[in-house]
Structures are given as structure tokens and as C-alpha cells.
Scaffold this active site. Structure first.
Site, short mmCIF file in Angstrom:
data_model
loop_
_atom_site.label_atom_id
_atom_site.label_comp_id
_atom_site.label_asym_id
_atom_site.label_seq_id
_atom_site.Cartn_x
_atom_site.Cartn_y
_atom_site.Cartn_z
N ASP A 1 -8.21 -5.24 0.01
CA ASP A 1 -8.15 -6.42 -0.95
C ASP A 1 -8.25 -7.39 -0.21
O ASP A 1 -8.25 -8.86 -1.33
CB ASP A 1 -7.49 -6.14 -2.39
CG ASP A 1 -8.47 -4.81 -2.70
OD1 ASP A 1 -7.66 -3.36 -2.64
OD2 ASP A 1 -9.45 -3.98 -2.55
N HIS B 1 1.13 -0.80 -0.12
CA HIS B 1 -0.05 -0.13 -0.23
C HIS B 1 1.21 1.34 0.01
O HIS B 1 2.29 2.04 0.62
CB HIS B 1 -1.34 0.07 1.56
CG HIS B 1 -2.47 1.11 1.38
ND1 HIS B 1 -2.26 2.53 1.33
CD2 HIS B 1 -3.46 0.29 0.48
CE1 HIS B 1 -2.71 2.91 1.03
NE2 HIS B 1 -3.91 1.86 1.09
C1 SDX Z 1 -6.17 -0.02 -2.37
O1 SDX Z 1 -4.54 4.72 -1.97
C2 SDX Z 1 -4.85 3.45 -1.18
O2 SDX Z 1 -5.53 3.95 -0.44
C3 SDX Z 1 -6.01 2.91 -2.51
C4 SDX Z 1 -7.26 1.78 -1.40
C5 SDX Z 1 -8.32 2.06 -0.92
O3 SDX Z 1 -8.64 2.51 -0.15
O4 SDX Z 1 -8.64 3.27 -2.02
O5 SDX Z 1 -7.29 1.33 -0.13
C6 SDX Z 1 -7.50 0.26 -2.10
O6 SDX Z 1 -6.21 -0.05 -3.81
C7 SDX Z 1 -5.24 -0.88 -2.02
C8 SDX Z 1 -3.93 -1.52 -2.63
C9 SDX Z 1 -4.67 -2.37 -3.57
N1 SDX Z 1 -3.89 -3.06 -4.65
C10 SDX Z 1 -2.72 -4.35 -4.77
O7 SDX Z 1 -3.16 -4.70 -3.88
C11 SDX Z 1 -1.95 -4.18 -5.86
C12 SDX Z 1 -0.50 -4.43 -5.78
N2 SDX Z 1 -0.44 -3.76 -4.84
C13 SDX Z 1 0.75 -3.24 -5.64
O8 SDX Z 1 1.12 -2.71 -6.56
C14 SDX Z 1 1.36 -2.05 -4.71
O9 SDX Z 1 1.76 -2.09 -3.40
C15 SDX Z 1 0.08 -0.52 -4.37
C16 SDX Z 1 -0.01 -0.54 -5.47
C17 SDX Z 1 -0.75 -0.90 -3.82
C18 SDX Z 1 1.49 0.61 -3.89
O10 SDX Z 1 2.01 0.61 -5.06
P1 SDX Z 1 3.41 1.71 -4.34
O11 SDX Z 1 2.84 2.49 -2.93
O12 SDX Z 1 3.44 2.28 -5.14
O13 SDX Z 1 4.95 0.76 -4.00
P2 SDX Z 1 6.00 0.49 -5.12
O14 SDX Z 1 5.12 -0.07 -6.74
O15 SDX Z 1 7.11 0.89 -5.12
O16 SDX Z 1 6.70 -0.77 -4.23
C19 SDX Z 1 7.65 -0.30 -3.01
C20 SDX Z 1 8.09 -1.29 -3.79
C21 SDX Z 1 9.09 -2.13 -5.03
O17 SDX Z 1 9.53 -3.18 -4.79
P3 SDX Z 1 11.35 -2.27 -5.46
O18 SDX Z 1 11.86 -2.01 -6.33
O19 SDX Z 1 11.36 -1.40 -3.53
O20 SDX Z 1 12.50 -3.41 -4.78
O21 SDX Z 1 7.39 -2.59 -3.48
C22 SDX Z 1 7.16 -4.10 -4.33
C23 SDX Z 1 7.78 -3.04 -5.26
O22 SDX Z 1 7.75 -3.95 -5.62
N3 SDX Z 1 5.98 -4.13 -4.18
C24 SDX Z 1 5.55 -5.87 -3.88
C25 SDX Z 1 4.09 -5.08 -3.76
N4 SDX Z 1 3.59 -4.19 -3.51
C26 SDX Z 1 5.30 -3.38 -3.25
N5 SDX Z 1 6.04 -6.33 -4.51
C27 SDX Z 1 5.19 -7.62 -4.21
N6 SDX Z 1 4.04 -7.73 -4.66
C28 SDX Z 1 2.65 -6.10 -3.88
N7 SDX Z 1 1.83 -6.69 -4.15
#
Ligand code: SDX
Length: 436
Positions: free
Chosen positions: A371, A313
Site C-alpha cells: 500500500d 505487515h
Molecule cells: C495489507 O495480511 C495481508 O496479507 C494483507 C495485505 C494483502 O495483500 O492482503 O498484504 C494487504 O493489508 C497490507 C498492510 C496494510 N496496512 C498498513 O499499511 C497499516 C499500517 N500497518 C500496521 O497497522 C501493521 O503493520 C499491520 C496491521 C499491517 C500489521 O500489524 P501486526 O502484524 O498486528 O503487527 P503489530 O501491530 O503487532 O506491530 C508490531 C509492532 C508494534 O509495536 P510494539 O507494540 O511491538 O512496540 O510494530 C509496530 C506496532 O506498534 N507497528 C508500527 C506499524 N506497524 C506495526 N508502528 C508504526 N507504523 C506502522 N505502520
């Protein structure tokens, strides 16, 4: 917001004059550095794609402490609201700033109930879609289409219009979501039933048929009402920011909410619940818990582009409080449905345990979000996977409207118009085609 007893001074190593920037404090949470005059004073923009360090507005609606894993709606902890209140009272709280007393609650519930029907013409919109259209494609169209029916509530600058448009959208979203489901399964639409609760009415419009009496299960009704509460609002997330930016042009509230529905559909946002359930089913097909380790290796291998859906998140760097409450609701519903041994729930809990102990996730502070469990409980209720995000949109409609109304009600609001760092071609002349 109030001026903090602090200020920021921006200085430049090239000798350009430094700039003092005011710092403001809210009631709780991080202070902000006011950069509104920065471009005028320096000729430079700030650069923050993805808005990792940008407060786009001030708001009094929802507060999140990502490090502590705390979520407050108008100051009330989500844990208290989810266990002691109901969705329509939470709608009253988000829209008006206070929980209703018993008279206000009864009046608000009655007002919403009296607006649950949609214009009979709406059903002809659906006929234009293929029967196998994704419900979110249908819903994006239907919500935008509402503005074609309610010209008496499309002036976003008229408080009365804003009020009735809010009630209409909160009241009609369950009807529209249920219609998009019924259209897909080829069953007749069920009209709203005014003697049922908001969640009970939705269950009946979804699973009832004209052929027999539909009995609402109190456990499923309460579970669904809690799911709605948990999804109601969440500060300046992607879809809420979309609604604010869209609404800042002065467009009608139905069009702005339709933009929110479209944004929520994405798998990185509200579409994650559908993607998470599909991920769990894929792991189950691969061999279930025995294959979790292999799946996690894929997730940690960046080149695989595989993410653990329902994890991570932008704000929560701790357990999403909604995920905990959703897991509890999972337990209740699965027990009620006699599905305590549901393999997907067991798989999800195994996945969570492994992830929370894995350095890759610990280092990146990746925890289950709202989720992760919501798909399992919705599936147990009988909601089809491709409708999960529609349920999220139904519940988040009140948050989008409350945030939109807060923006429009702010005398200082302007149309949102971000700038850019340009990295394209410098000016050049068009050459005749035979010289290109
Ligand atoms: C919702 O914003 C809100 O409030 C949203 C929400 C709401 O109520 O409105 O809470 C609802 O959208 C919840 C989130 C649902 N999405 C998912 O579950 C999809 C999976 N999650 C990711 O796509 C990600 O965690 C996000 C999009 C939610 C957040 O992404 P960020 O903040 O841009 O973080 P990032 O992608 O920069 O991740 C940081 C690191 C990265 O690795 P490095 O580049 O540092 O090595 O963490 C890794 C990412 O690759 N990472 C994950 C991951 N989420 C982040 N690796 C594996 N699985 C994951 N789910």
C-alpha cells in the site's frame, strides 16, 4: 499435506496425561501441528487471537515467505508474473492452477469480456446513495446486490454455478467500481467496450465520456494491469479469511465476496493505501520532507496512535516484493505523466529511507508494504484517493473467489466456528428491578 516424520507431545505440569499431536508438512513453508482433536482429548482450546500462529486451512494457491520477502502465485514468483504476464492470465492461473496457453488465454479473455455488463437495474441501487457516499460503501452494497440478479449461479456447491459466478464477478467488478466513481462525479456511466483490454476497458469506463472518443494510454493500461496482478491474491489475509468464513456457511459467492469487500475497507488492511496517501498529503501540508523527522517522532510515540501507513505487515518481516514492483511502476507512470518531480513521490522515498534507517523500524522489521506506493501511482493515473481501496477490491476479487472455491471444493471443509476463553460473569439469577 503429508504426515511429517515428527510429532508434537503436549505435556502438563499438573500431571494430566500428555497428548501426542501429529505434525504435517506442506510442499514448502512451516509445518503444522494438527490440534483438531485437542479439545476432545484435553477439554482445552488453543488460544491465538489475531491468528499469529494459526494455519486455518491448507491451500495450494499462494505462498508467502515473510522472512525472505517472497510471494508465489501457484508457484510462480510475483516478479515474473508482474513483468511477463497479464491480469486475466493470472486470474486463469489462480482459478485453475495453471497459466493458460494461447488458445486458453484467448478463450478466457473472451469469456470475461462477454460478462462485463451489469443488469440495467443495478444503476437504480446507486440512486439510493448520497452522491458523496464513499465508493467502498457503494461497492459493498453493489457486490452483495449481485446475488439478487444471478439466481442461476448462487449454489456454491454446484461447480458450474461456482465457475460462472467467478467469471461474472471478475468481469463485473471494474464496471461496478467505475459506476461508483461516475455516480460520485455526476457523469453518465460508460458501458464496457469489448474491443478493449481488461485494464483499458476500466480506464475508459472511469475517464471516458459519451462526448468524445477515449484513447487508452498504453503506459497507464500496463501500469493498471500490473497493479491488478500485484493485488490479486495474498494467502489467508484478513479479507480472504473473511470470505472463507462467510462462505463456509454455504451462502452464495456474491454475499461471501461482499463480506471480503467490507473487511478490505479497514485502514489496517486494504484501506491503508487511501490512508497512506492522506498521510503523505498531511506531511506535505506540514512542510514536506523537512517535517518527516517530526512526523516520525509522532509515529514512535505510542500515545500518539499515529502509524506510518503503508508500512509493516503481519507476515513480511522483509521488504514486501509488491512494494518494490509498485515503486518501479510509480517511476514509469510519473515519467509518462511528466511528474518525475512529483513532491509526494519524493516525500514517500524520503520517508522510506528514514524509516529503513531508524532503529524503531529496524527492530520491529517494519518495511514498506503493497500500500505504500500504490496510492501515488493511482493518483498519477487520475484515480481519486477514496477509490484506491475499490481498485484493491477489484483486483483481489479473483483471489477471494479462488480461495472460496478451493475451500468449497475440499471434501473435508466444515463451517468455521472458533471457540473462546470466557472471562465474563459466572451464572447468576435475575433480580427484580426494584432490587437492582
Ligand atoms: C495489507 O495480511 C495481508 O496479507 C494483507 C495485505 C494483502 O495483500 O492482503 O498484504 C494487504 O493489508 C497490507 C498492510 C496494510 N496496512 C498498513 O499499511 C497499516 C499500517 N500497518 C500496521 O497497522 C501493521 O503493520 C499491520 C496491521 C499491517 C500489521 O500489524 P501486526 O502484524 O498486528 O503487527 P503489530 O501491530 O503487532 O506491530 C508490531 C509492532 C508494534 O509495536 P510494539 O507494540 O511491538 O512496540 O510494530 C509496530 C506496532 O506498534 N507497528 C508500527 C506499524 N506497524 C506495526 N508502528 C508504526 N507504523 C506502522 N505502520
Amino acid at each position: 499435506m503429508k504426515l511429517a516424520d515428527n510429532k508434537a507431545t503436549l505435556s502438563f505440569s499438573n500431571g494430566s496425561p500428555s497428548v501426542d499431536l501429529p505434525v504435517y508438512s506442506g510442499s514448502i513453508g512451516p509445518d503444522v501441528i494438527d490440534i483438531r482433536k485437542l479439545y476432545a482429548q484435553t477439554g482445552m482450546f488453543t488460544y491465538d487471537p489475531g491468528f499469529l500462529s494459526t494455519a486455518a486451512t491448507q491451500s495450494a494457491i499462494t505462498y508467502i515467505d515473510g522472512d525472505k520477502g517472497e510471494l508465489l502465485y501457484r508457484g510462480y514468483p510475483i516478479e515474473q508474473l508482474a513483468t511477463t504476464s497479464n491480469y486475466l492470465d493470472v486470474c486463469h492461473l489462480l482459478l485453475k492452477g495453471e497459466l493458460p496457453n494461447s488458445t486458453e488465454s484467448a478463450d478466457f479473455h473472451k469469456l470475461v469480456t462477454n460478462h462485463t455488463m451489469v443488469n440495467e437495474q443495478m444503476q437504480f441501487f446507486l440512486r439510493g446513495f448520497r452522491r458523496d457516499a464513499h465508493p467502498m460503501a457503494i461497492l459493498t452494497g453493489l457486490v452483495g446486490g449481485l446475488s439478487a440478479f444471478y439466481h442461476d449461479s448462487t449454489d456454491i456447491n454446484n461447480p458450474k454455478h461456482r465457475e460462472i459466478a467467478a467469471i461474472r464477478m471478475i468481469a463485473k467488478m471494474p464496471t461496478l467500481v467505475a459506476m461508483s466513481y461516475k455516480y460520485g462525479v455526476g457523469q453518465p456511466y460508460m458501458y464496457p467496450q469489448n474491443n478493449l483490454s481488461y485494464a483499458g476497458n476500466f480506464l475508459r469506463m472511469m475517464f471516458g465520456t459519451p462526448c468524445e472518443e477515449y484513447k487508452v494510454s498504453p503506459v497507464l493500461e500496463r501500469a493498471l494491469d500490473r497493479i491488478f496482478i500485484l493485488h490479486a491474491d495474498h494467502e489467508q489475509n484478513a479479507s480472504t479469511s473473511t470470505v472463507r468464513l462467510c462462505g463456509s456457511s454455504g451462502t452464495n459467492p456474491f454475499a461471501a465476496i461482499a463480506a471480503g469487500v467490507a473487511c478490505l475497507w479497514g485502514p489496517a488492511h486494504g484501506g491503508a493505501n487511501e490512508a497512506c496517501l492522506n498521510m503523505l498529503e498531511d506531511i506535505q501540508k506540514m512542510g514536506g520532507v523537512a517535517k518527516v523527522g517530526q512526523f516520525m517522532e509522532q509515529v514512535k510515540d505510542k500515545s500518539s496512535n499515529v502509524k506510518l501507513m503503508g508500512f509493516g505487515h503481519r507476515v513480511y518481516k522483509n521488504y514486501d516484493p509488491r512494494a518494490k514492483l509498485m515503486q518501479e511502476t510509480c517511476n514509469e507512470v510519473l515519467a509518462e505523466m511528466g511528474l518525475e518531480n512529483d513532491p509526494l513521490f519524493k516525500l514517500a522515498k524520503a520517508l522510506e529511507k528514514i524509516a529503513l534507517e531508524d532503529d524503531y523500524f529496524v527492530q520491529r522489521k517494519l518495511y514498506p508494504n503493497v500500500d505504500f506506493y500504490s496510492g501515488i501511482v493511482q493518483r498519477a493515473i487520475g484515480i481519486p484517493v477514496n477509490l484506491f481501496t475499490g481498485i484493491f477490491a477489484l483486483a483481489r476479487t479473483v483471489g477471494w473467489i479462488a480461495q472460496l472455491n478451493e475451500m468449497i471444493g475440499d471434501p473435508e471443509y466444515k463451517i468455521g466456528r472458533p471457540r473462546q476463553l470466557y472471562s465474563g460473569s459466572v451464572q447468576r439469577d435475575v433480580q427484580p428491578i426494584d432490587q437492582r
